[in-house]
Design a protein around this motif. Structure first.
Motif, PDB file in Angstrom:
ATOM      1  N   MET A 146       0.856  -1.171   0.000  1.00 30.45           N
ATOM      2  CA  MET A 146       0.000   0.000   0.000  1.00 30.45           C
ATOM      3  C   MET A 146       0.902   1.233   0.000  1.00 30.45           C
ATOM      4  O   MET A 146       1.905   1.276   0.704  1.00 30.45           O
ATOM      5  CB  MET A 146      -0.884   0.013   1.247  1.00 30.45           C
ATOM      6  CG  MET A 146      -1.683  -1.259   1.448  1.00 30.45           C
ATOM      7  SD  MET A 146      -2.895  -1.518   0.147  1.00 30.45           S
ATOM      8  CE  MET A 146      -3.630  -3.065   0.685  1.00 30.45           C
ATOM      9  N   ALA A 147       0.564   2.198  -0.800  1.00 27.74           N
ATOM     10  CA  ALA A 147       1.401   3.391  -0.888  1.00 27.74           C
ATOM     11  C   ALA A 147       0.574   4.637  -0.633  1.00 27.74           C
ATOM     12  O   ALA A 147       0.590   5.587  -1.403  1.00 27.74           O
ATOM     13  CB  ALA A 147       2.074   3.460  -2.252  1.00 27.74           C
ATOM     14  N   GLU A 148      -0.180   4.609   0.450  1.00 31.19           N
ATOM     15  CA  GLU A 148      -0.984   5.776   0.816  1.00 31.19           C
ATOM     16  C   GLU A 148      -0.169   6.758   1.648  1.00 31.19           C
ATOM     17  O   GLU A 148      -0.431   7.951   1.618  1.00 31.19           O
ATOM     18  CB  GLU A 148      -2.224   5.337   1.595  1.00 31.19           C
ATOM     19  CG  GLU A 148      -3.175   4.435   0.813  1.00 31.19           C
ATOM     20  CD  GLU A 148      -3.746   5.118  -0.406  1.00 31.19           C
ATOM     21  OE1 GLU A 148      -4.063   6.312  -0.321  1.00 31.19           O
ATOM     22  OE2 GLU A 148      -3.853   4.463  -1.453  1.00 31.19           O
ATOM     23  N   SER A 149       0.800   6.257   2.379  1.00 25.98           N
ATOM     24  CA  SER A 149       1.590   7.127   3.246  1.00 25.98           C
ATOM     25  C   SER A 149       2.748   7.730   2.466  1.00 25.98           C
ATOM     26  O   SER A 149       3.301   7.091   1.557  1.00 25.98           O
ATOM     27  CB  SER A 149       2.138   6.332   4.434  1.00 25.98           C
ATOM     28  OG  SER A 149       3.016   5.315   3.986  1.00 25.98           O
ATOM     29  N   PRO A 150       3.157   8.964   2.799  1.00 24.02           N
ATOM     30  CA  PRO A 150       4.305   9.579   2.119  1.00 24.02           C
ATOM     31  C   PRO A 150       5.570   8.728   2.245  1.00 24.02           C
ATOM     32  O   PRO A 150       6.336   8.622   1.285  1.00 24.02           O
ATOM     33  CB  PRO A 150       4.459  10.918   2.845  1.00 24.02           C
ATOM     34  CG  PRO A 150       3.104  11.223   3.395  1.00 24.02           C
ATOM     35  CD  PRO A 150       2.510   9.885   3.754  1.00 24.02           C
ATOM     36  N   ALA A 151       5.776   8.109   3.414  1.00 23.94           N
ATOM     37  CA  ALA A 151       6.989   7.305   3.615  1.00 23.94           C
ATOM     38  C   ALA A 151       7.035   6.119   2.666  1.00 23.94           C
ATOM     39  O   ALA A 151       8.086   5.801   2.086  1.00 23.94           O
ATOM     40  CB  ALA A 151       7.048   6.823   5.068  1.00 23.94           C
ATOM     41  N   MET A 152       5.892   5.432   2.478  1.00 23.51           N
ATOM     42  CA  MET A 152       5.866   4.272   1.602  1.00 23.51           C
ATOM     43  C   MET A 152       5.928   4.686   0.136  1.00 23.51           C
ATOM     44  O   MET A 152       6.536   3.987  -0.688  1.00 23.51           O
ATOM     45  CB  MET A 152       4.590   3.473   1.871  1.00 23.51           C
ATOM     46  CG  MET A 152       4.706   2.008   1.566  1.00 23.51           C
ATOM     47  SD  MET A 152       6.025   1.199   2.482  1.00 23.51           S
ATOM     48  CE  MET A 152       6.000  -0.399   1.649  1.00 23.51           C
ATOM     49  N   LYS A 153       5.352   5.808  -0.209  1.00 24.32           N
ATOM     50  CA  LYS A 153       5.440   6.301  -1.587  1.00 24.32           C
ATOM     51  C   LYS A 153       6.890   6.588  -1.955  1.00 24.32           C
ATOM     52  O   LYS A 153       7.337   6.264  -3.061  1.00 24.32           O
ATOM     53  CB  LYS A 153       4.587   7.563  -1.754  1.00 24.32           C
ATOM     54  CG  LYS A 153       3.086   7.298  -1.781  1.00 24.32           C
ATOM     55  CD  LYS A 153       2.309   8.606  -1.915  1.00 24.32           C
ATOM     56  CE  LYS A 153       0.805   8.347  -1.953  1.00 24.32           C
ATOM     57  NZ  LYS A 153       0.021   9.605  -2.007  1.00 24.32           N
ATOM     58  N   ARG A 154       7.629   7.195  -1.026  1.00 25.22           N
ATOM     59  CA  ARG A 154       9.040   7.489  -1.299  1.00 25.22           C
ATOM     60  C   ARG A 154       9.828   6.201  -1.475  1.00 25.22           C
ATOM     61  O   ARG A 154      10.668   6.081  -2.380  1.00 25.22           O
ATOM     62  CB  ARG A 154       9.634   8.321  -0.159  1.00 25.22           C
ATOM     63  CG  ARG A 154       9.197   9.773  -0.139  1.00 25.22           C
ATOM     64  CD  ARG A 154      10.054  10.596   0.796  1.00 25.22           C
ATOM     65  NE  ARG A 154       9.943  10.143   2.180  1.00 25.22           N
ATOM     66  CZ  ARG A 154       9.046  10.614   3.043  1.00 25.22           C
ATOM     67  NH1 ARG A 154       8.189  11.549   2.664  1.00 25.22           N
ATOM     68  NH2 ARG A 154       9.003  10.161   4.284  1.00 25.22           N
ATOM     69  N   LEU A 155       9.567   5.221  -0.600  1.00 27.30           N
ATOM     70  CA  LEU A 155      10.306   3.960  -0.676  1.00 27.30           C
ATOM     71  C   LEU A 155      10.054   3.245  -2.001  1.00 27.30           C
ATOM     72  O   LEU A 155      11.000   2.806  -2.676  1.00 27.30           O
ATOM     73  CB  LEU A 155       9.925   3.045   0.490  1.00 27.30           C
ATOM     74  CG  LEU A 155      10.534   1.638   0.436  1.00 27.30           C
ATOM     75  CD1 LEU A 155      12.050   1.697   0.487  1.00 27.30           C
ATOM     76  CD2 LEU A 155       9.994   0.777   1.574  1.00 27.30           C
ATOM     77  N   LEU A 156       8.795   3.104  -2.403  1.00 25.19           N
ATOM     78  CA  LEU A 156       8.480   2.380  -3.636  1.00 25.19           C
ATOM     79  C   LEU A 156       8.972   3.130  -4.867  1.00 25.19           C
ATOM     80  O   LEU A 156       9.325   2.505  -5.873  1.00 25.19           O
ATOM     81  CB  LEU A 156       6.990   2.106  -3.727  1.00 25.19           C
ATOM     82  CG  LEU A 156       6.437   1.150  -2.658  1.00 25.19           C
ATOM     83  CD1 LEU A 156       4.968   0.851  -2.909  1.00 25.19           C
ATOM     84  CD2 LEU A 156       7.225  -0.144  -2.608  1.00 25.19           C
ATOM     85  N   ALA A 157       9.040   4.449  -4.798  1.00 22.51           N
ATOM     86  CA  ALA A 157       9.626   5.217  -5.902  1.00 22.51           C
ATOM     87  C   ALA A 157      11.112   4.920  -6.024  1.00 22.51           C
ATOM     88  O   ALA A 157      11.646   4.744  -7.126  1.00 22.51           O
ATOM     89  CB  ALA A 157       9.392   6.709  -5.692  1.00 22.51           C
ATOM     90  N   ASP A 158      11.804   4.830  -4.875  1.00 23.28           N
ATOM     91  CA  ASP A 158      13.233   4.482  -4.882  1.00 23.28           C
ATOM     92  C   ASP A 158      13.446   3.057  -5.380  1.00 23.28           C
ATOM     93  O   ASP A 158      14.399   2.776  -6.102  1.00 23.28           O
ATOM     94  CB  ASP A 158      13.826   4.644  -3.480  1.00 23.28           C
ATOM     95  CG  ASP A 158      13.933   6.098  -3.047  1.00 23.28           C
ATOM     96  OD1 ASP A 158      13.903   6.971  -3.934  1.00 23.28           O
ATOM     97  OD2 ASP A 158      14.028   6.361  -1.831  1.00 23.28           O
ATOM     98  N   VAL A 159      12.553   2.148  -4.981  1.00 24.25           N
ATOM     99  CA  VAL A 159      12.653   0.750  -5.427  1.00 24.25           C
ATOM    100  C   VAL A 159      12.541   0.677  -6.950  1.00 24.25           C
ATOM    101  O   VAL A 159      13.289  -0.054  -7.612  1.00 24.25           O
ATOM    102  CB  VAL A 159      11.559  -0.108  -4.761  1.00 24.25           C
ATOM    103  CG1 VAL A 159      11.398  -1.448  -5.478  1.00 24.25           C
ATOM    104  CG2 VAL A 159      11.907  -0.341  -3.290  1.00 24.25           C
ATOM    105  N   ALA A 160      11.611   1.441  -7.519  1.00 22.32           N
ATOM    106  CA  ALA A 160      11.436   1.439  -8.973  1.00 22.32           C
ATOM    107  C   ALA A 160      12.681   1.940  -9.694  1.00 22.32           C
ATOM    108  O   ALA A 160      12.993   1.491 -10.801  1.00 22.32           O
ATOM    109  CB  ALA A 160      10.227   2.294  -9.355  1.00 22.32           C
ATOM    110  N   LEU A 161      13.422   2.840  -9.057  1.00 20.12           N
ATOM    111  CA  LEU A 161      14.645   3.361  -9.670  1.00 20.12           C
ATOM    112  C   LEU A 161      15.805   2.376  -9.574  1.00 20.12           C
ATOM    113  O   LEU A 161      16.562   2.193 -10.526  1.00 20.12           O
ATOM    114  CB  LEU A 161      15.043   4.682  -8.994  1.00 20.12           C
ATOM    115  CG  LEU A 161      14.175   5.901  -9.294  1.00 20.12           C
ATOM    116  CD1 LEU A 161      14.619   7.085  -8.446  1.00 20.12           C
ATOM    117  CD2 LEU A 161      14.252   6.269 -10.775  1.00 20.12           C
TER     118      LEU A 161
END
Length: 459
Positions: A146-161
């Motif tokens: 789940m990427a509702e939180s700012p912290a998780m959104k940042r992490l999954l964006a970094d993972v994609a990179l």
């Protein structure tokens, strides 16, 4: 059990089409035939072509030759195994066909036993790949990003990179926060996705055995070594090696891991010579490795080898925006596994979950939802189904602790405001659901909010 696959034979010689077709039909296969590459591609473009399980393709064809037909077939149906056949092809032609994705190459005149073996192997491999894909999809359904939180959104964006690269990753975070799932996601999004994902829990293996576990050993290298063992580095060749709780490795083992990373080679215990390995290493720890380095318990040079890309997995208490979604996802999955209808989280149970600090993180939430699914008496999960968690929540606040009021009317309005705001939080700002829970029309709800001075933030 007789085979039921459909085979497509592409050859310009009628005698070859007839003899191969009859031989394979006797084995139970359904046969389709084409005499040109263009005709074969026409068949594959047909919506009903999904039933074709394998293609036997001649190299020399009039018009579009076999190699070009192979190339276009792989683009159209990458899952379709293609076996090339030819009576006068060179080794270069066979190598080119293999590079283009041919499963095998048979020379004419074709030996029937060899043909049946190759066809059977190709179809078995196709089935295994389909099963592997199905299992991967099932595994993906068990993971919740789940990427509702700012912290998780940042992490999954970094993972994609970072995932498409070969960079080593060091994941830090508390126990139960989902470091292994993030490591698997990096692997699944990487060019190594079809390779193995091998996990080693460095904290769970005794120090005297971890070197053997990582690097392998030769038979007789020590008491109990009754056979050769490859070791996790070699098992992960071509894929990803996940070193979980890497901060718990001894300094001696750290030195050997550092050498393996520097040289790209490992040497089994007991000799046998160094063996080259091609692995991407992802490490994880719940410790502060910089503090471990200061204390002399972790090698600084190994840290810099592992932490090419350091990523922090946020604890669940920093992900309140997705807490209820995660809980409901776990409930749905547990219900499917147990063969039960998923239960609803009642408003009081939601409130209890939102007030907990989650020291065990996602793992604690998953276990709690499994317990609640077992204990819940009706279709709704209540606080009593959450066990000690509910008791802690109920005993923390003083039920008679509230502001001083000048009148009963003022107290009523205060309570009404608190109650509505709590429901807004439980329903994640969905005002339609809030109105339903309160038994009000949406228009009346907005009027009450305005009268109470509460801002309505629709999600």
């Amino acid at each position: 059990m007789r085979p039921t696959s459909t085979l497509l034979i592409v050859d310009d010689e009628p005698g070859i089409r007839r003899s191969l077709g009859e031989a394979l039909a006797e084995e139970g296969y359904t046969i389709l035939k084409a005499e040109r590459g263009e005709q074969a591609l026409e068949l594959l473009h047909n919506p009903d072509s999904e039933g074709i399980g394998l293609m036997l393709l001649d190299v020399w064809l009039p018009g579009m030759d076999g190699l070009e037909t192979l190339k276009q077939t792989r683009a159209l149906r990458p899952d379709l195994p293609v076996v090339m056949i030819s009576g006068h092809a060179s080794i270069d032609t066979a190598l080119q066909a293999t590079r283009l994705g041919a499963f095998d190459f048979l020379e004419k005149p074709i030996d029937l036993d060899r043909l049946l073996l190759v066809v059977g192997n190709a179809l078995n491999q196709k089935r295994l790949e389909a099963e592997n894909q199905r299992l991967r999809q099932e595994m993906d359904q068990t993971r919740f990003f789940m990427a509702e939180s700012p912290a998780m959104k940042r992490l999954l964006a970094d993972v994609a990179l970072v995932a498409p690269t070969e960079g080593r990753v060091l994941l830090s975070g508390e126990n139960g926060s989902g470091k292994e799932e993030i490591a698997r996601r990096i692997h699944d999004l990487s060019p190594r996705a079809k390779g193995p994902f091998v996990e080693v829990n460095c904290a769970a293996i005794p120090e005297e055995l971890i070197e053997s576990e990582l690097f392998g050993h030769m038979k007789g290298a020590f008491t109990g070594a009754i056979r050769d063992q490859k070791g996790k580095f070699r098992e992960a060749h071509g894929g990803t090696l996940f070193l979980d709780e890497v901060g718990d490795m001894s300094l001696k083992t750290q030195a050997k891991v550092l050498r393996a990373l520097q040289e790209g080679r490992v040497e089994p215990i007991g000799g046998g010579g160094a063996v080259g390995v091609d692995v991407r290493v992802i490490a994880a720890t719940n410790k502060d490795l910089t503090e471990e380095i200061k204390a002399g318990r972790f090698r600084e040079d190994l840290y810099f080898r592992l932490a090419v890309v350091p990523l922090r997995v946020p604890p669940l208490r920093e992900r309140a925006e997705e807490l209820i979604q995660l809980a409901e996802a776990f409930i749905a999955r547990i219900g499917a596994i147990q063969g039960k209808s998923p239960k609803r989280l009642g408003p009081e149970a939601r409130d209890t979950l939102l007030h907990h600090d989650w020291p065990g993180n996602v793992r604690e939430l998953k276990n709690l939802m499994e317990r609640a699914m077992i204990l819940a008496r009706g279709s709704e999960i209540a606080p009593r189904d959450l066990g000690p968690l509910a008791v802690r929540h109920l005993t923390e606040p003083d039920p008679f602790s509230f502001p001083e009021f000048t009148s009963l009317k003022e107290a009523r309005e205060w309570f009404e405001g608190v109650y509505i705001q709590r429901e807004m939080k439980l329903q994640n700002g969905n005002m339609t659901r809030v109105a339903e829970r309160l038994g009000l029309d949406r228009s009346n709800l907005y009027k009450r909010l305005k009268a109470l001075g509460i801002e309505a933030r629709e999600s």
